[in-house]
Design a protein around this motif. Structure first.
Motif, mmCIF file in Angstrom:
data_model
loop_
_atom_site.group_PDB
_atom_site.id
_atom_site.type_symbol
_atom_site.label_atom_id
_atom_site.label_comp_id
_atom_site.label_asym_id
_atom_site.label_seq_id
_atom_site.Cartn_x
_atom_site.Cartn_y
_atom_site.Cartn_z
ATOM 1 N N ARG A 40 -13.662 -20.502 7.236
ATOM 2 C CA ARG A 40 -14.093 -21.377 8.475
ATOM 3 C C ARG A 40 -14.380 -20.782 9.563
ATOM 4 O O ARG A 40 -15.393 -21.405 10.335
ATOM 5 C CB ARG A 40 -12.483 -22.108 8.978
ATOM 6 C CG ARG A 40 -12.756 -23.091 9.721
ATOM 7 C CD ARG A 40 -11.513 -23.946 10.129
ATOM 8 N NE ARG A 40 -11.965 -25.072 11.039
ATOM 9 C CZ ARG A 40 -11.166 -26.060 11.461
ATOM 10 N NH1 ARG A 40 -9.724 -25.828 11.279
ATOM 11 N NH2 ARG A 40 -11.217 -26.859 12.376
ATOM 12 N N TRP A 56 -18.098 -21.847 10.654
ATOM 13 C CA TRP A 56 -18.316 -22.456 12.224
ATOM 14 C C TRP A 56 -19.409 -21.618 12.882
ATOM 15 O O TRP A 56 -19.943 -22.503 13.588
ATOM 16 C CB TRP A 56 -16.723 -22.248 12.928
ATOM 17 C CG TRP A 56 -16.872 -22.693 14.374
ATOM 18 C CD1 TRP A 56 -16.737 -23.967 14.678
ATOM 19 C CD2 TRP A 56 -17.233 -21.914 15.375
ATOM 20 N NE1 TRP A 56 -16.666 -23.972 16.044
ATOM 21 C CE2 TRP A 56 -17.015 -22.639 16.751
ATOM 22 C CE3 TRP A 56 -17.692 -20.825 15.801
ATOM 23 C CZ2 TRP A 56 -17.222 -22.379 18.011
ATOM 24 C CZ3 TRP A 56 -17.752 -20.226 17.043
ATOM 25 C CH2 TRP A 56 -17.747 -21.090 18.181
ATOM 26 N N TRP A 68 -12.604 -23.485 17.227
ATOM 27 C CA TRP A 68 -12.876 -25.164 17.121
ATOM 28 C C TRP A 68 -11.940 -25.812 18.094
ATOM 29 O O TRP A 68 -11.781 -27.233 18.022
ATOM 30 C CB TRP A 68 -12.614 -25.353 15.841
ATOM 31 C CG TRP A 68 -11.543 -24.889 15.167
ATOM 32 C CD1 TRP A 68 -10.159 -25.173 14.817
ATOM 33 C CD2 TRP A 68 -11.523 -23.848 14.024
ATOM 34 N NE1 TRP A 68 -9.470 -24.531 14.180
ATOM 35 C CE2 TRP A 68 -10.270 -23.554 13.677
ATOM 36 C CE3 TRP A 68 -12.979 -22.674 13.903
ATOM 37 C CZ2 TRP A 68 -9.967 -22.363 12.764
ATOM 38 C CZ3 TRP A 68 -12.382 -21.813 13.003
ATOM 39 C CH2 TRP A 68 -11.180 -21.628 12.400
ATOM 40 N N THR A 78 -15.198 -26.940 23.500
ATOM 41 C CA THR A 78 -16.461 -27.355 23.358
ATOM 42 C C THR A 78 -17.524 -27.141 24.235
ATOM 43 O O THR A 78 -17.066 -26.740 25.638
ATOM 44 C CB THR A 78 -16.164 -29.022 23.228
ATOM 45 O OG1 THR A 78 -15.273 -29.399 24.399
ATOM 46 C CG2 THR A 78 -15.335 -29.421 21.931
#
Length: 445
Positions: free
Chosen positions: A127, A131, A438, A443
């Protein structure tokens, strides 16, 4: 357990629809005008009039155009607000977003290489690797990332490095640059797994960065290293010229901030983030060896009080939010009653702030600046927001944010440490807890 939709179910759904007296009227309204226009609550215009008890003086609203540089615009705007007052600069004065953009993309390329090398022994299906490769670099960022750039490269006025086609419309250079970075990732992963020496890897990595520098110089222009700062004062039109400045000299002389004085405060009420603790995000940043992204998580009451205290002190406030939710660009509104989707569709949509974060319904996607607040009995009712979408959006570029909207959709502010209590200063000094790459607090605005 599975559930198959049957013909009987479909007949029941259709019958329920047809039994609703307003169904066809609403169908006509929504199909013709769209969901937002059909659900717009015009009372929200009167409920959120652009009048504020604290309203800081600011210049013209900037325009990030077709780029994702809101975090950069917002941060540089907070700096130029103070400069305009201190040096009597004209309303249209701006710091160069293009200069910072160049160095951000250059440093993000090196940051990507660093993470690709560090994860090279993980499978492509891992992952973290997936990502990284999904978006090697992008326009967005966070406050600490801009601080890292300024600490290394300084700042310049917009006149010293103006906008280019690619800084204003970044999709083309982003596509090519991400292509280059993924291409380079193939080589770097192979070198690591073939047990190449550190010297060999660093030599090839330096060649890759040379390519990136050239690409960015073609796209944005080569960044200025020395320049003259010329301006006329706003009031008396007096001419000033300061010659042969470096970007670091300009920042020290004209901005003069100690960036260590400013810290990121987040409002994340999810179960995995205790208030009074600091957090960072794995693999989030831009400058290798530079300033770490670090957040102090506080309650909404503390979060808002710090913003109010800083505005009372005459300083604007960088903040991050989920700007798309219940906002109207024509009228410059961000309020929970701007659109009534629940009544339009006769359904329930409400989620708590924590639920919206945990389930992917909301996250920070845009940074702006608080330049005012309306206090009634010392309690905020609405906030004045300087956006970076130009003067044709909202009220000459400004928005009104209701206090309830802030509660639900604001996630980050940047505060001068002088407004923190001793207890909060101690909390901010803690070593941060590391969150996954994540995590919604990672963000980029």
């Amino acid at each position: 357990m599975s559930f198959k939709i049957t013909n009987d179910d479909l007949r029941d759904f259709a019958q329920d629809y047809q039994n609703r007296p307003a169904a066809k009227v609403l169908e006509n309204a929504v199909t013709t005008n769209g969901v937002r226009a059909a659900s717009f609550n015009w009372h929200s215009i009167a409920d959120d009039a652009p009048v504020f008890s604290i309203d800081l003086a600011t210049g013209d609203v900037a325009d990030q155009k077709q780029s994702g540089r809101c975090w950069m615009f917002a941060a540089l705007n907070t700096m130029r607000h103070e400069m305009q007052q201190k040096f009597n600069l004209p309303d249209n004065f701006e710091l160069s977003q293009s200069y910072a953009f160049f160095w951000d993309k250059f440093e993000k390329a090196n940051w990507f290489y660093e993470n690709i090398i560090n994860t090279a022994q993980l499978p492509l299906g891992d992952r973290k690797v997936a990502w990284l490769l999904e978006t090697p670099q992008q326009d967005g960022g966070q406050w600490d990332m801009l601080c890292a750039l300024i600490e290394k490269y300084g700042v310049v006025p917009k006149t010293a490095m103006p906008e280019s086609y690619n800084s204003s419309r970044s999709n083309e250079i982003n596509a090519v640059l991400n292509n280059q970075l993924r291409h380079d990732a193939v080589i770097l992963r192979k070198l690591v797994n073939d047990q190449a020496s550190d010297d060999e890897i660093n030599s090839i990595r330096k060649q890759m960065l040379n390519n990136v520098y050239r690409m960015l110089a073609y796209a944005f222009g080569e960044p200025v290293t020395k320049f003259d700062f010329e301006y006329r004062t706003k009031k008396d039109k007096e001419y000033h010229r300061d010659a042969d400045l470096t970007p670091q000299e300009f920042f020290k002389k004209y901005v003069g901030w100690n960036l260590d004085d400013y810290i990121s405060i987040i409002q994340a009420p999810t179960a995995d983030k205790e208030y009074g603790k600091t957090y960072t995000i794995e693999m989030l940043g831009n400058v290798v060896g530079g300033r770490q992204v670090k957040h102090l998580n506080l309650s909404m009451a503390d979060f808002k009080q710090l913003a109010i205290d800083q505005l009372k002190g005459g300083e604007s406030v960088w903040f991050g939010s989920d700007v798309i939710k219940y906002s109207n660009t024509k009228h410059g509104l961000m309020a929970l009653n701007t659109y009534d989707y629940e009544k339009l569709f006769d359904t329930e949509l409400t989620m708590t702030k924590a639920e919206a974060l945990d389930y992917g319904e909301s996250m920070m996607d845009h940074a702006m600046v608080l330049t005012g607040v309306d206090l009634v009995n010392e309690r905020p009712t609405k906030w004045k927001v300087e956006n970076s979408w130009g003067p044709k959006v909202g009220t000459k570029g400004y928005f009104v944010m209701s206090d309830a909207w802030m509660d639900q959709y604001c996630y980050q502010i940047v505060i001068n440490k002088k407004y923190l209590s001793d207890q909060l200063k101690q909390a901010a000094a803690q070593e941060p807890i590391v969150l996954k790459p994540w995590d919604p607090m990672g963000t980029l605005a």
